[in-house]
Design a protein around this motif. Structure first.
Motif, PDB file in Angstrom:
ATOM      1  N   TYR A  57       0.847  -1.178   0.000  1.00  0.00           N
ATOM      2  CA  TYR A  57       0.000   0.000   0.000  1.00  0.00           C
ATOM      3  C   TYR A  57       0.891   1.239   0.000  1.00  0.00           C
ATOM      4  N   SER A  58       0.355   2.356  -0.469  1.00  0.00           N
ATOM      5  CA  SER A  58       1.170   3.564  -0.553  1.00  0.00           C
ATOM      6  C   SER A  58       1.367   4.231   0.808  1.00  0.00           C
ATOM      7  N   GLY A  59       0.480   3.977   1.773  1.00  0.00           N
ATOM      8  CA  GLY A  59       0.632   4.559   3.099  1.00  0.00           C
ATOM      9  C   GLY A  59       0.083   5.964   3.223  1.00  0.00           C
ATOM     10  N   THR A  60      -0.708   6.398   2.241  1.00  0.00           N
ATOM     11  CA  THR A  60      -1.319   7.727   2.315  1.00  0.00           C
ATOM     12  C   THR A  60      -2.661   7.624   3.047  1.00  0.00           C
ATOM     13  N   LYS A  61      -3.284   8.761   3.275  1.00  0.00           N
ATOM     14  CA  LYS A  61      -4.574   8.748   3.963  1.00  0.00           C
ATOM     15  C   LYS A  61      -5.644   8.058   3.115  1.00  0.00           C
ATOM     16  N   ASP A  62      -5.547   8.191   1.791  1.00  0.00           N
ATOM     17  CA  ASP A  62      -6.509   7.545   0.893  1.00  0.00           C
ATOM     18  C   ASP A  62      -6.237   6.054   0.710  1.00  0.00           C
ATOM     19  N   ASP A  63      -4.989   5.635   0.817  1.00  0.00           N
ATOM     20  CA  ASP A  63      -4.600   4.232   0.632  1.00  0.00           C
ATOM     21  C   ASP A  63      -3.693   3.797   1.784  1.00  0.00           C
ATOM     22  N   PRO A  64      -4.252   3.642   3.009  1.00  0.00           N
ATOM     23  CA  PRO A  64      -3.421   3.313   4.163  1.00  0.00           C
ATOM     24  C   PRO A  64      -2.976   1.853   4.153  1.00  0.00           C
ATOM     25  N   ASN A  65      -1.923   1.557   4.908  1.00  0.00           N
ATOM     26  CA  ASN A  65      -1.488   0.180   5.107  1.00  0.00           C
ATOM     27  C   ASN A  65      -2.545  -0.530   5.942  1.00  0.00           C
ATOM     28  N   ILE A  66      -3.014  -1.684   5.476  1.00  0.00           N
ATOM     29  CA  ILE A  66      -4.064  -2.431   6.161  1.00  0.00           C
ATOM     30  C   ILE A  66      -3.415  -3.335   7.203  1.00  0.00           C
TER      31      ILE A  66
ATOM     32  N   VAL B  94      12.989   0.550  14.956  1.00  0.00           N
ATOM     33  CA  VAL B  94      11.569   0.374  14.659  1.00  0.00           C
ATOM     34  C   VAL B  94      10.777   1.301  15.573  1.00  0.00           C
ATOM     35  N   VAL B  95       9.847   2.037  15.017  1.00  0.00           N
ATOM     36  CA  VAL B  95       8.969   2.914  15.800  1.00  0.00           C
ATOM     37  C   VAL B  95       7.696   2.130  16.090  1.00  0.00           C
ATOM     38  N   TRP B  96       7.420   1.876  17.363  1.00  0.00           N
ATOM     39  CA  TRP B  96       6.249   1.101  17.772  1.00  0.00           C
ATOM     40  C   TRP B  96       5.162   2.055  18.251  1.00  0.00           C
ATOM     41  N   PHE B  97       3.914   1.783  17.853  1.00  0.00           N
ATOM     42  CA  PHE B  97       2.789   2.595  18.311  1.00  0.00           C
ATOM     43  C   PHE B  97       1.509   1.787  18.183  1.00  0.00           C
ATOM     44  N   TRP B  98       0.494   2.180  18.939  1.00  0.00           N
ATOM     45  CA  TRP B  98      -0.802   1.497  18.927  1.00  0.00           C
ATOM     46  C   TRP B  98      -1.708   2.138  17.881  1.00  0.00           C
ATOM     47  N   ILE B  99      -2.468   1.283  17.183  1.00  0.00           N
ATOM     48  CA  ILE B  99      -3.538   1.809  16.326  1.00  0.00           C
ATOM     49  C   ILE B  99      -4.854   1.210  16.823  1.00  0.00           C
ATOM     50  N   HIS B 100      -5.926   1.959  16.664  1.00  0.00           N
ATOM     51  CA  HIS B 100      -7.240   1.550  17.139  1.00  0.00           C
ATOM     52  C   HIS B 100      -8.208   1.491  15.962  1.00  0.00           C
ATOM     53  N   GLN B 101      -9.273   0.734  16.148  1.00  0.00           N
ATOM     54  CA  GLN B 101     -10.263   0.576  15.091  1.00  0.00           C
ATOM     55  C   GLN B 101     -10.927   1.918  14.807  1.00  0.00           C
ATOM     56  N   GLY B 102     -11.190   2.162  13.545  1.00  0.00           N
ATOM     57  CA  GLY B 102     -11.806   3.431  13.138  1.00  0.00           C
ATOM     58  C   GLY B 102     -11.058   4.008  11.956  1.00  0.00           C
ATOM     59  N   ASP B 103     -10.799   5.303  11.989  1.00  0.00           N
ATOM     60  CA  ASP B 103     -10.112   5.981  10.892  1.00  0.00           C
ATOM     61  C   ASP B 103      -8.637   5.570  10.838  1.00  0.00           C
ATOM     62  N   ALA B 104      -8.025   5.853   9.692  1.00  0.00           N
ATOM     63  CA  ALA B 104      -6.594   5.578   9.529  1.00  0.00           C
ATOM     64  C   ALA B 104      -5.789   6.476  10.455  1.00  0.00           C
ATOM     65  N   GLN B 105      -4.699   5.942  11.018  1.00  0.00           N
ATOM     66  CA  GLN B 105      -3.862   6.695  11.950  1.00  0.00           C
ATOM     67  C   GLN B 105      -2.443   6.787  11.429  1.00  0.00           C
ATOM     68  N   ARG B 106      -1.754   7.853  11.789  1.00  0.00           N
ATOM     69  CA  ARG B 106      -0.413   8.135  11.282  1.00  0.00           C
ATOM     70  C   ARG B 106       0.669   7.582  12.192  1.00  0.00           C
TER      71      ARG B 106
ATOM     72  N   GLY C 265       4.864   9.594   9.335  1.00  0.00           N
ATOM     73  CA  GLY C 265       3.598  10.056   8.788  1.00  0.00           C
ATOM     74  C   GLY C 265       2.875   9.062   7.903  1.00  0.00           C
ATOM     75  N   SER C 266       3.356   7.820   7.788  1.00  0.00           N
ATOM     76  CA  SER C 266       2.628   6.799   7.017  1.00  0.00           C
ATOM     77  C   SER C 266       1.324   6.469   7.732  1.00  0.00           C
ATOM     78  N   TYR C 267       0.289   6.197   6.966  1.00  0.00           N
ATOM     79  CA  TYR C 267      -1.013   5.898   7.539  1.00  0.00           C
ATOM     80  C   TYR C 267      -1.234   4.392   7.642  1.00  0.00           C
ATOM     81  N   TYR C 268      -1.883   3.979   8.731  1.00  0.00           N
ATOM     82  CA  TYR C 268      -2.229   2.587   8.991  1.00  0.00           C
ATOM     83  C   TYR C 268      -3.688   2.529   9.395  1.00  0.00           C
ATOM     84  N   LYS C 269      -4.387   1.496   8.919  1.00  0.00           N
ATOM     85  CA  LYS C 269      -5.801   1.339   9.251  1.00  0.00           C
ATOM     86  C   LYS C 269      -6.029  -0.071   9.777  1.00  0.00           C
ATOM     87  N   LEU C 270      -6.691  -0.166  10.920  1.00  0.00           N
ATOM     88  CA  LEU C 270      -7.007  -1.448  11.531  1.00  0.00           C
ATOM     89  C   LEU C 270      -8.278  -2.002  10.905  1.00  0.00           C
TER      90      LEU C 270
END
Length: 126
Positions: free
Chosen positions: A67-76, A97-109, A114-119
């Protein structure tokens, strides 16, 4: 001299024995041969093999789609819960490695690059 005679006689014996054909190798089990992996798989292994034949990847064993990692095409990021920890290697030659939590809902950076990830909720097959 004696060695030549022995080699000649051994060569003649070997060429005359080749005339008798050896039967082709067959599967050695009495009923139907040695079972294949698909024939003897049971339980969870069988479920995984059947899903892989259909083109599915129930346990994310294959390389993920790019995935491109943008807000429109986040990493799934698949998860069986409503949050998951993600590790981002922000630059190609980075050794940390930068570790961070992502939560269900909108894509997070990613907080660093600044890469976007979506749960996305993922249901296990069993």
């Amino acid at each position: 001299m004696a060695a030549r005679l022995l080699l000649r006689s051994a060569f003649r014996a070997a060429t005359t024995c080749r005339a008798a054909r050896v039967p082709a190798l067959t599967r050695s089990m009495a009923a139907g041969g040695i079972p294949t992996d698909e024939e003897q798989a049971t339980g969870l292994e069988r479920t995984i093999m059947e899903a892989m034949k259909k083109g599915e990847d129930p346990y994310n064993m294959l390389k993920p789609k790019w995935y491109s990692g943008t807000k429109d095409d986040p990493n799934i990021v698949p998860s069986v819960t409503n949050k998951r920890i993600v590790g981002c290697i922000c630059e190609e030659d980075n050794t940390t490695v930068v570790w961070f939590w992502i939560h269900q809902g909108d894509a997070q950076r990613c907080p660093s690059c600044g890469s976007y990830y979506k749960l996305v909720h993922h249901e296990l097959p069993h």
